[in-house]
Scaffold this motif. Structure first.
Motif, PDB file in Angstrom:
ATOM      1  N   LYS A  11       0.851  -1.189   0.000  1.00 54.10           N
ATOM      2  CA  LYS A  11       0.000   0.000   0.000  1.00 54.10           C
ATOM      3  C   LYS A  11       0.888   1.242   0.000  1.00 54.10           C
ATOM      4  N   GLU A  12       0.306   2.374  -0.439  1.00 55.42           N
ATOM      5  CA  GLU A  12       1.025   3.642  -0.430  1.00 55.42           C
ATOM      6  C   GLU A  12       1.360   4.034   1.008  1.00 55.42           C
ATOM      7  N   GLY A  13       2.553   4.585   1.209  1.00 59.64           N
ATOM      8  CA  GLY A  13       2.984   4.988   2.536  1.00 59.64           C
ATOM      9  C   GLY A  13       3.731   3.903   3.290  1.00 59.64           C
ATOM     10  N   LYS A  14       3.673   2.665   2.815  1.00 56.15           N
ATOM     11  CA  LYS A  14       4.399   1.561   3.440  1.00 56.15           C
ATOM     12  C   LYS A  14       5.793   1.491   2.839  1.00 56.15           C
ATOM     13  N   TYR A  15       6.618   0.574   3.325  1.00 52.65           N
ATOM     14  CA  TYR A  15       7.997   0.473   2.892  1.00 52.65           C
ATOM     15  C   TYR A  15       8.203  -0.731   1.980  1.00 52.65           C
ATOM     16  N   VAL A  16       9.198  -0.618   1.080  1.00 53.67           N
ATOM     17  CA  VAL A  16       9.559  -1.691   0.158  1.00 53.67           C
ATOM     18  C   VAL A  16      11.063  -1.605  -0.077  1.00 53.67           C
ATOM     19  N   LEU A  17      11.661  -2.734  -0.441  1.00 58.06           N
ATOM     20  CA  LEU A  17      13.093  -2.780  -0.703  1.00 58.06           C
ATOM     21  C   LEU A  17      13.316  -2.835  -2.210  1.00 58.06           C
ATOM     22  N   ILE A  18      13.906  -1.770  -2.781  1.00 60.69           N
ATOM     23  CA  ILE A  18      14.217  -1.718  -4.204  1.00 60.69           C
ATOM     24  C   ILE A  18      15.717  -1.499  -4.333  1.00 60.69           C
ATOM     25  N   ASP A  19      16.399  -2.365  -5.069  1.00 62.45           N
ATOM     26  CA  ASP A  19      17.859  -2.306  -5.235  1.00 62.45           C
ATOM     27  C   ASP A  19      18.567  -2.320  -3.884  1.00 62.45           C
ATOM     28  N   GLU A  21      17.730  -1.042  -1.181  1.00 62.71           N
ATOM     29  CA  GLU A  21      17.599   0.239  -0.490  1.00 62.71           C
ATOM     30  C   GLU A  21      16.169   0.362   0.047  1.00 62.71           C
ATOM     31  N   PRO A  22      15.986   0.621   1.354  1.00 61.73           N
ATOM     32  CA  PRO A  22      14.636   0.805   1.881  1.00 61.73           C
ATOM     33  C   PRO A  22      13.999   2.065   1.300  1.00 61.73           C
ATOM     34  N   CYS A  23      12.758   1.931   0.807  1.00 59.63           N
ATOM     35  CA  CYS A  23      12.052   3.040   0.174  1.00 59.63           C
ATOM     36  C   CYS A  23      10.635   3.118   0.717  1.00 59.63           C
ATOM     37  N   VAL A  24      10.056   4.317   0.704  1.00 60.94           N
ATOM     38  CA  VAL A  24       8.658   4.517   1.061  1.00 60.94           C
ATOM     39  C   VAL A  24       7.869   4.602  -0.250  1.00 60.94           C
ATOM     40  N   ILE A  25       6.749   3.886  -0.311  1.00 59.31           N
ATOM     41  CA  ILE A  25       5.950   3.807  -1.536  1.00 59.31           C
ATOM     42  C   ILE A  25       5.141   5.085  -1.699  1.00 59.31           C
ATOM     43  N   LYS A  26       5.280   5.734  -2.858  1.00 52.77           N
ATOM     44  CA  LYS A  26       4.529   6.951  -3.159  1.00 52.77           C
ATOM     45  C   LYS A  26       3.298   6.658  -4.006  1.00 52.77           C
ATOM     46  N   SER A  27       3.388   5.690  -4.936  1.00 51.79           N
ATOM     47  CA  SER A  27       2.215   5.345  -5.745  1.00 51.79           C
ATOM     48  C   SER A  27       2.333   3.913  -6.245  1.00 51.79           C
ATOM     49  N   ILE A  28       1.171   3.297  -6.393  1.00 49.31           N
ATOM     50  CA  ILE A  28       1.076   1.947  -6.966  1.00 49.31           C
ATOM     51  C   ILE A  28      -0.016   1.982  -8.019  1.00 49.31           C
ATOM     52  N   SER A  29       0.316   1.542  -9.233  1.00 51.16           N
ATOM     53  CA  SER A  29      -0.705   1.434 -10.276  1.00 51.16           C
ATOM     54  C   SER A  29      -0.732  -0.018 -10.745  1.00 51.16           C
ATOM     55  N   LYS A  30      -1.939  -0.567 -10.828  1.00 45.36           N
ATOM     56  CA  LYS A  30      -2.110  -1.966 -11.220  1.00 45.36           C
ATOM     57  C   LYS A  30      -2.895  -2.038 -12.522  1.00 45.36           C
ATOM     58  N   SER A  31      -2.447  -2.909 -13.426  1.00 47.48           N
ATOM     59  CA  SER A  31      -3.168  -3.126 -14.674  1.00 47.48           C
ATOM     60  C   SER A  31      -4.011  -4.390 -14.548  1.00 47.48           C
ATOM     61  N   LYS A  32      -4.992  -4.519 -15.421  1.00 44.40           N
ATOM     62  CA  LYS A  32      -5.853  -5.693 -15.406  1.00 44.40           C
ATOM     63  C   LYS A  32      -5.164  -6.845 -16.122  1.00 44.40           C
ATOM     64  N   PRO A  33      -5.520  -8.078 -15.778  1.00 41.89           N
ATOM     65  CA  PRO A  33      -4.915  -9.207 -16.480  1.00 41.89           C
ATOM     66  C   PRO A  33      -5.337  -9.194 -17.950  1.00 41.89           C
ATOM     67  N   GLY A  34      -4.383  -9.496 -18.804  1.00 46.49           N
ATOM     68  CA  GLY A  34      -4.650  -9.480 -20.239  1.00 46.49           C
ATOM     69  C   GLY A  34      -4.780 -10.868 -20.816  1.00 46.49           C
ATOM     70  N   ALA A  45       8.624   4.676  -5.733  1.00 40.37           N
ATOM     71  CA  ALA A  45       9.022   4.882  -4.342  1.00 40.37           C
ATOM     72  C   ALA A  45      10.198   5.843  -4.265  1.00 40.37           C
ATOM     73  N   ILE A  46      10.431   6.354  -3.049  1.00 40.32           N
ATOM     74  CA  ILE A  46      11.561   7.252  -2.788  1.00 40.32           C
ATOM     75  C   ILE A  46      12.368   6.651  -1.644  1.00 40.32           C
ATOM     76  N   GLY A  47      13.699   6.608  -1.819  1.00 44.51           N
ATOM     77  CA  GLY A  47      14.591   6.048  -0.810  1.00 44.51           C
ATOM     78  C   GLY A  47      14.525   6.807   0.498  1.00 44.51           C
ATOM     79  N   ILE A  48      14.499   6.086   1.600  1.00 47.54           N
ATOM     80  CA  ILE A  48      14.427   6.695   2.924  1.00 47.54           C
ATOM     81  C   ILE A  48      15.718   7.439   3.237  1.00 47.54           C
ATOM     82  N   PHE A  49      16.848   6.854   2.912  1.00 47.70           N
ATOM     83  CA  PHE A  49      18.132   7.415   3.315  1.00 47.70           C
ATOM     84  C   PHE A  49      18.792   8.289   2.256  1.00 47.70           C
TER      85      PHE A  49
END
Length: 127
Positions: A11-19, A21-34, A45-49
């Motif tokens: 969810k937006e505002g939660k944390y995720v690990l990308i590369d 690096e701990p990041c806070v999620i700014k937006s999530i967009s989901k597409s429908k199954p094709g 996301a934007i890195g915390i540090f």
């Protein structure tokens, strides 16, 4: 220090690990199954540090790592230039952290502040 969750649970505002690096999620967009595949998700996301923008795209059923981010409190003992000497309020250990530019006027000796700990890194955070 980190745990695995499915992308669809994020969810937006939660944390995720990308590369790694701990990041806070700014937006999530989901597409429908094709016709030829499953639903995809794009996470911005934007890195915390390091405040660097990162994004990742993958199927919503994929698993991704989420860092365990702790928010702790400390008291400012002294300030020397851009560095603050802090004492943790739980275990009374002393350590130094650089003061981010946006918090320079708000950090004062003798006051309490909050800081973040994740993946072996620490940062002052007064939100």
């Amino acid at each position: 220090m980190k745990q695995q969750v499915e992308i669809k649970e994020l969810k937006e505002g939660k944390y995720v690990l990308i590369d790694e690096e701990p990041c806070v999620i700014k937006s999530i967009s989901k597409s429908k199954p094709g016709k030829h595949g499953s639903a995809k998700a794009r996470i911005d996301a934007i890195g915390i540090f390091d405040n660097q923008k990162r994004s990742i795209v993958g199927p919503v059923s994929d698993k991704i790592y989420v860092p365990l981010v702790e928010r702790k409190s400390a008291q400012v003992i002294t300030i020397a230039g851009d560095v603050a000497l802090l004492m943790d309020m739980a275990d009374y250990s002393n350590f130094e952290l650089p003061i981010p530019e946006e918090y320079k006027e708000r950090v004062n000796e003798g006051e309490e502040l909050t800081y973040l700990v994740a993946m072996g890194k620490m940062r002052i955070d007064m939100r």
